[in-house]
Design a protein around this motif. Structure first.
Motif: not given
Ligand SMILES: Nc1ncnc2c1ncn2[C@@H]1O[C@H](COP(=O)(O)OP(=O)(O)O)[C@@H](O)[C@H]1O
Ligand SMILES: [Mg+2]
Length: 439
Positions: A287-309
């Protein structure tokens, strides 16, 4: 193996990944193992992960933070996400779900008259695309949330081949068998066992060892070989062949309890052609790991901060504009994920010191400039103390691996050392970057 006797560092994790509904608990145990428990469908599922090396000791208990203290960065910088990072790993639900299904399908027995398929799943992608993270922080924890029939309560032996894949495999199995963090005698015994062949000349040591491990009937074994490409670049050819044949034998045992998952850099796909049986199995199960889509990137950027906060009872410090900007700077750029992570760590440090994300990004020169600025800073420090040459030599150790064997000679590490030398550079990726700047 029974559960490690002494469990430390219990962490309750908010769920992440493909199924967001079920809770995970990650506990670090003795022998460098991690236990991930998920409430599964009905009963608690425990995934026991055995590592080759002891993991870093958990941080000593911190005194209670004041209400205003800024939480530590939830990002990983240049490091991959590992099993214990499942709670802060986001943006990969789709590929985790696909991998989970592939793994599930591998457990189904062939119909009468059908040839058995090897239980091997190869996770393929370019360097820095997130293969290790998706396997270790995505797929493996998912097995605790969504158990797979035939793979309930599995044990996962994480093997990183380096120069001695057989020793690496023997070490993890010996740790699993003995619950001893440094089982030298058992490792030797297992390594010898793996070199033995059956009457048909097939090295079947892994299946023989795995089938007699304590609790083998209750716990299927997943051998997760991360950075599989190292067998082509760092191991001797005989070690490489033996390792590959051993894995294939274990994965092919009819009705067997061993499943192999490996991560492999896509630029090494041509090297597998030298091993037709492996090549065929990878062709059938990868299975190929595809590049992250824009939505996925936004999740990867925003959710760790939201959870830590949220965990710290403070408002999310990362504004939507910054999330958008970072996603735009990352999307479609090959190899940008580590740069994004590096920039996020810097942004978080800046936020803790009262600097706005925009200002930090300006100083870094954007996502693309993030590591360049750091490499320049490191270089100028080293030039200052006359160590540039030393860095150049040390960084060469992290040179990108050669694509395939050129000769049949023994290419063991000439120094005879079976672990990579401690890097002077901040990481392999920073080393790679530094090397390119030193050319
Ligand atoms: N889902 C993700 N969200 C954010 N960053 C990620 C994600 N997956 C990987 N990364 C980051 O990308 C970089 C490369 O990840 P890694 O798993 O080591 O890739 P590979 O194994 O393909 O080389 C690391 O800096 C890691 O922190
Ligand atoms: Mg990797």
């Amino acid at each position: 193996m029974d559960e490690p006797a002494e469990l430390i560092n219990a962490v309750s994790a908010e769920p992440a990944g493909a199924s967001d509904l079920r809770r995970l608990t990650v506990r670090q145990g003795v022998v460098g193992s991690i236990l991930i428990a998920g409430d599964g469908n009905v009963v608690t599922q425990t995934v026991t992960i055995i590592h080759q090396y002891s993991r870093a000791e958990p941080e000593p208990e911190q005194p209670a933070r004041s209400a205003t203290a800024f939480p530590p960065s939830p990002y990983k910088g240049l490091e991959a996400f590992y099993e214990e990072d499942a709670d802060r790993f986001f943006g990969r639900s789709a590929v985790v779900d696909t991998l989970w299904r592939r793994l599930r399908d591998l457990q189904t027995l062939p119909l009468p008259g059908q040839a058995a398929r090897a239980r091997l799943l190869a996770i393929i992608g370019p360097s820095g695309s997130g293969k290790s993270s998706v396997a270790r922080a995505g797929l493996i924890p998912e097995l605790a949330r969504r158990p797979i029939s035939g793979l309930a309560n599995p044990r996962v032996a994480v093997v990183i081949p380096h120069t001695e894949p057989i020793e690496a495999l023997a070490t993890v199995l010996a740790r699993l068998a003995t619950n001893d963090p440094a089982p030298a005698a058992k490792t030797r015994e297992f390594a010898d066992e793996i070199t033995r062949v059956n009457d048909a000349g097939v090295p079947n040591g892994l299946r023989r060892i795995a089938n007699v491990l304590p609790g083998a009937d209750r716990h299927p074994l997943i051998v997760l070989v991360d950075q599989f490409e190292e067998v082509f670049t760092s191991a001797s050819e005989s070690g490489c062949t033996l390792f590959i044949e051993t894995l294939l034998d274990a994965a092919s045992e009819a009705g067997g309890r061993i499943t192999i998952v490996l991560t492999l850099r896509s630029d090494f796909l041509s090297a597998t052609a030298r091993y037709p049986a492996l090549d065929a199995v990878i062709a059938a199960g990868s299975e190929l790991v595809p590049a992250m889509t824009e939505t996925e990137l936004k999740e990867a950027i925003s959710l760790p901060a939201a959870h830590a906060a949220k965990d710290s009872g403070m408002p999310n410090p990362l504004d939507q504009g910054t999330v958008e900007l970072l996603a735009q700077e990352t999307i479609g750029r090959e190899g940008a994920l580590p740069l994004l992570q590096f920039a996020l760590n810097r942004i978080w440090e800046g936020l803790a010191a009262g600097t706005s994300p925009a200002e930090t990004l300006r100083e870094l020169g954007g996502v693309g400039g993030a590591l360049a600025a750091e490499a320049d800073r490191l270089l100028s420090d080293l030039r200052g103390v006359g160590k540039e040459d030393l860095v150049r030599r040390r960084c060469r150790r992290h040179a990108p691996p050669r694509p395939a064997f050129r000769d049949r000679g023994d290419r063991r590490n000439p120094g005879g050392c079976n672990r990579p030398a401690a890097p002077v550079c901040p990481s392999r990726r920073a080393a790679g970057y530094l090397r390119s700047r030193l050319r």
